[in-house]
Write an enzyme that holds these catalytic residues in place. Structure first.
Site, PDB file in Angstrom:
ATOM      1  N   HIS A  45       0.816  -1.207   0.000  1.00 25.36           N
ATOM      2  CA  HIS A  45       0.000   0.000   0.000  1.00 25.36           C
ATOM      3  C   HIS A  45       0.858   1.269   0.000  1.00 25.36           C
ATOM      4  O   HIS A  45       0.497   2.272  -0.592  1.00 25.36           O
ATOM      5  CB  HIS A  45      -0.925  -0.016   1.223  1.00 25.36           C
ATOM      6  CG  HIS A  45      -2.066   0.945   1.125  1.00 25.36           C
ATOM      7  ND1 HIS A  45      -3.156   0.730   0.310  1.00 25.36           N
ATOM      8  CD2 HIS A  45      -2.286   2.140   1.730  1.00 25.36           C
ATOM      9  CE1 HIS A  45      -3.990   1.744   0.434  1.00 25.36           C
ATOM     10  NE2 HIS A  45      -3.484   2.612   1.274  1.00 25.36           N
ATOM     11  N   HIS A  91     -10.459   2.583  -0.728  1.00 28.36           N
ATOM     12  CA  HIS A  91     -10.649   2.198   0.680  1.00 28.36           C
ATOM     13  C   HIS A  91     -11.443   0.900   0.689  1.00 28.36           C
ATOM     14  O   HIS A  91     -12.490   0.783   1.325  1.00 28.36           O
ATOM     15  CB  HIS A  91     -11.326   3.318   1.474  1.00 28.36           C
ATOM     16  CG  HIS A  91     -10.593   3.638   2.740  1.00 28.36           C
ATOM     17  ND1 HIS A  91     -11.202   3.845   3.949  1.00 28.36           N
ATOM     18  CD2 HIS A  91      -9.261   3.742   2.988  1.00 28.36           C
ATOM     19  CE1 HIS A  91     -10.290   4.086   4.882  1.00 28.36           C
ATOM     20  NE2 HIS A  91      -9.099   4.033   4.318  1.00 28.36           N
TER      21      HIS A  91
END
Length: 731
Positions: A45, A91
């Site tokens: 990430h 998300h």
């Protein structure tokens, strides 16, 4: 204290060989806090370790690009010293675990990325993808995500002007929630995240730090399994009212020259914000964690560094500006603490209770993070399906049209956008439901158009074509409202990159995006990669979402898609070959899911798009809509429904298969409405640019009719189109 070993490193999401590399680089075994910092900075990430190699190939430069990838968000010049700051981010994992907070904090996070650069957010968009409507979790996930997006955006007072919602069983175990924000800034007052200067105070502002969101970035870099419920504590909790205060306080502080650098505490919180600022400035940073405002007792350095509590920023100030800055944050009732300083050590040094608890060279966390050249498999272009003529004999055009209009991925999404405030701030001039949302630049004639698109089926069938198609779709959506496309942001959602097929999908989609954006001069200025969208070994279809932004120099030239006047002529611009493979028609009516996506001709896309834009600017067309999912008849029907007008479709010459013509999903096509006085001028321009067009029909009162095949009242089509989602959510 936990003794750090290989097993502990693996628990933190690191690979065995990565832990070994860390020990070699440090020339010692890290302590637990240091290991946590490595795990945060080296996960997928934050480090983009599987994607960096390929992202470098993206087309990122253009005349109007002020800032490309590498900052909190991208920035483009829209003239008169105005600039638009924008980005899209995922998300996904948090939203699947806790849909309301996951979606809400996704919106909050992307807005901070924009206002940390000095821009006031002016519009939000979203791209949300759910499992099969029949799946037991889909309805609750959809309800929670939509409430979360609306709950945060509405409270902070930023309009949600456009979006996209799709359903596909590949998202059953892993939904996608991608949030996009646009902000407006003076191009001479943009703020960056590069630390500059020595002994400059490092300031923590915003909310207090809690234990929510710990390991959030690591969770976003892992696949899901049966223990998903245990991950709930890693979902951050948002507070839009605090974010509104933080926004106003930051923008007030930005009025003078106090700020050297500013960074949102997003994924990996204080760890990534401090390391990234120091890394960009080639400096060191020293933090005293006892000075970090905490809302929970006895928080450890490990927890403080990994917390992803929301509504927090890290600022590097000029010396002597602390008191003035503190007054601003006190006024807005926000925490303000001097927690450290910049140094020339080129290390991150952490002190807690007067003890040195961590010390790591910055370059080990940033430049020395792994970069993998993963193996990948090319996807061959599937063979075209030879449809049997008998398949069409029993069909009725009217029934097919009604079925397609009520398809979950075509049907009207009013139930969703009704929950979003799309007119707050008073500058929205095209609301959700059109080709793109449009927002006026306050107090000027200019308007900015934005849309978000993806096409998982095309990308799954042939990633290279799919990647090109999504960029072209974004381009067409902006052109359809009269905007000149300027730049894009991308959110690249894929499965596990350690699998060759998934990695191949990523590589080829990026290749397609690059090819199209370069040809169309539509550069990528920001983005996000989300890998490991996979549960129990079942990954999602590749879903690159493209957020496009364009400019309308005079908002009075904006177009909308609804048909305007009875008696006007309707043209189909662009050639229809009747490509049914991968179409909604093939899947829904013929139950055929194989075959290649439609081919992309970038010359045609550019030539036709620029010609349509010039027709709009010359005021020669009065409505426009691009043709994509569902084909011509679907696009035309939506224009009829929105304008409450009908259409008499002409007998079309040389029509061999009406189903291929009406429902084929060939690209580079638009429907335009023309006043009969302007037909000659339009035809001259189209012929001059060698563009194919069909004289399709004439607008009439409230019926769609074609030969003896179709005679449908608009009311009936409208009911069919609006029925599915409303009914699905109400039952």
């Amino acid at each position: 204290m936990t003794k750090v070993n290989e097993a502990v490193a693996i628990d933190h999401g690191l690979k065995k060989e990565e832990f070994s590399k860390i020990c070699d680089l440090l020339k010692r075994t890290p302590n637990l806090t240091e290991l946590a910092i490595f795990s945060a900075m080296w996960n997928e990430h934050c480090s983009y370790k599987s994607s960096r190699k390929h992202l470098k190939k993206l087309h990122t430069k253009g005349k109007q690009v002020i800032q490309g990838p590498g900052e909190n968000a991208g920035v483009i010049d829209i003239g008169d010293d105005d600039a638009i700051v924008f980005k899209i981010e995922s998300h996904n994992h948090p939203s699947f675990i806790e849909p309301y907070q996951g979606a809400a904090t996704g919106v909050g996070g992307i807005m901070r990325d924009v206002f940390t650069m000095g821009a006031r957010p002016i519009a939000n968009l979203n791209s949300i993808h759910f499992g099969s409507p029949q799946h037991k979790k889909t309805k609750n996930l959809l309800r929670g995500v939509v409430k979360g997006i609306g709950g945060y955006g509405n409270c902070i007072g930023v309009p949600t002007i456009a979006g996209q919602t799709t359903f596909d069983d590949s998202y059953n175990g892993n939904i996608l929630v991608n949030a996009m924000t646009l902000g407006l800034v003076n191009k001479n007052k943009i703020f960056y995240s590069k630390a500059v200067g020595l002994d400059k105070p490092v300031i923590y502002v915003g909310s207090k730090t809690g234990r929510d969101g710990i390991h959030g970035a690591s969770m976003a870099s892992a696949t899901f399994d049966d223990k998903i419920e245990e991950k709930k504590p890693t979902v951050q909790v948002g507070d839009p009212f605090t974010e509104k205060l933080l926004l106003e306080a930051c923008l007030e502080l930005m009025n003078d020259s106090s700020i050297i650098a500013i960074q949102d505490m997003g994924a990996a919180g204080l760890t990534s914000s401090s390391v990234e600022m120091a890394s960009k400035g080639n400096l060191g940073i020293e933090l005293d964690l006892t000075k970090v405002p905490c809302r929970e007792k006895n928080m450890t350095p490990y927890e403080i560094m990994l917390s992803e509590s929301q509504e927090r920023m890290l600022i590097i100030l000029e010396n002597g500006k602390e008191d003035q800055a503190k007054k601003i944050f006190d006024k807005w009732n926000l925490d303000f603490a001097v927690i450290g300083k910049t140094t020339n050590s080129k290390k991150i040094k952490l002190i807690f209770n007067d003890t040195n608890v961590a010390e790591i060279p910055i370059n080990l966390l940033a430049e020395k993070a792994p970069e993998y050249d993963r193996k990948w498999k090319k996807t061959k272009l599937p063979q075209k399906i030879k449809f049997n003529k008998d398949d069409f004999k029993t069909l009725s055009l009217s029934d097919c049209l009604k079925k397609i209009l009520s398809n979950p991925n075509i049907s009207e999404k009013k139930w969703i956008w009704d929950q979003y405030d799309h007119t707050v701030m008073g500058d929205t001039i095209q609301k959700p439901g059109g080709d793109a949302g449009v927002i006026r630049v306050h107090g000027t004639k200019k308007a900015v158009a934005a849309s978000v698109d993806s096409s998982a089926s095309y990308c799954y069938s042939h990633p290279l074509s799919g990647g090109k198609q999504v960029v072209c779709e974004s381009w067409r959506n902006l052109i359809s409202v009269g905007a000149k496309p300027i730049a894009i942001t991308n959110c690249l959602n894929f499965g596990n990159p350690e699998k060759e097929k998934n990695m191949g999908e990523f590589v080829e989609c990026v290749e397609g995006i690059t090819e199209a954006s370069k040809y169309l001069n539509f550069p990528v200025v920001s983005g996000n990669v989300s890998f490991y969208n996979e549960t129990k070994d079942k990954g999602i279809k590749p879903t690159p979402a493209i957020g496009g932004v364009g400019l309308i120099k005079d908002y009075k030239n904006m177009l909308s898609m609804e048909f305007k006047s009875i008696g006007n002529i309707v043209y189909i611009i662009g050639k229809t070959e009747g490509h049914l493979d991968q179409s909604i028609f093939a899947k829904d009516i013929l139950n055929e899911k194989k075959g290649p996506p439609p081919s992309i001709n970038l010359f045609n896309e550019k030539n036709i798009g620029e010609t349509i834009l010039s027709l709009i600017q010359k005021k020669l067309v009065v409505s426009c809509h691009d043709i994509s999912l569902g084909g011509i008849l679907t696009a035309v029907s939506k224009m009829c429904i929105k304008g409450n007008k009908g259409i008499k479709i002409n007998k079309l010459k040389g029509l061999t298969n009406k189903y291929e013509y009406f429902f084929g999903e060939d690209q580079a096509r638009y429907v335009v409405e023309i006043n009969s006085d302007n037909i000659q001028s339009v035809v001259e321009i189209l012929k001059k640019n060698s563009i194919h067009f069909d004289d399709f029909g004439i607008i009439q009162d409230k019926t769609v009719s074609f030969d003896s095949d179709i005679n449908l009242p608009i009311e009936e089509l409208s009911d069919v189109h609006k029925y599915w989602l409303r009914e699905y959510m109400n039952n």
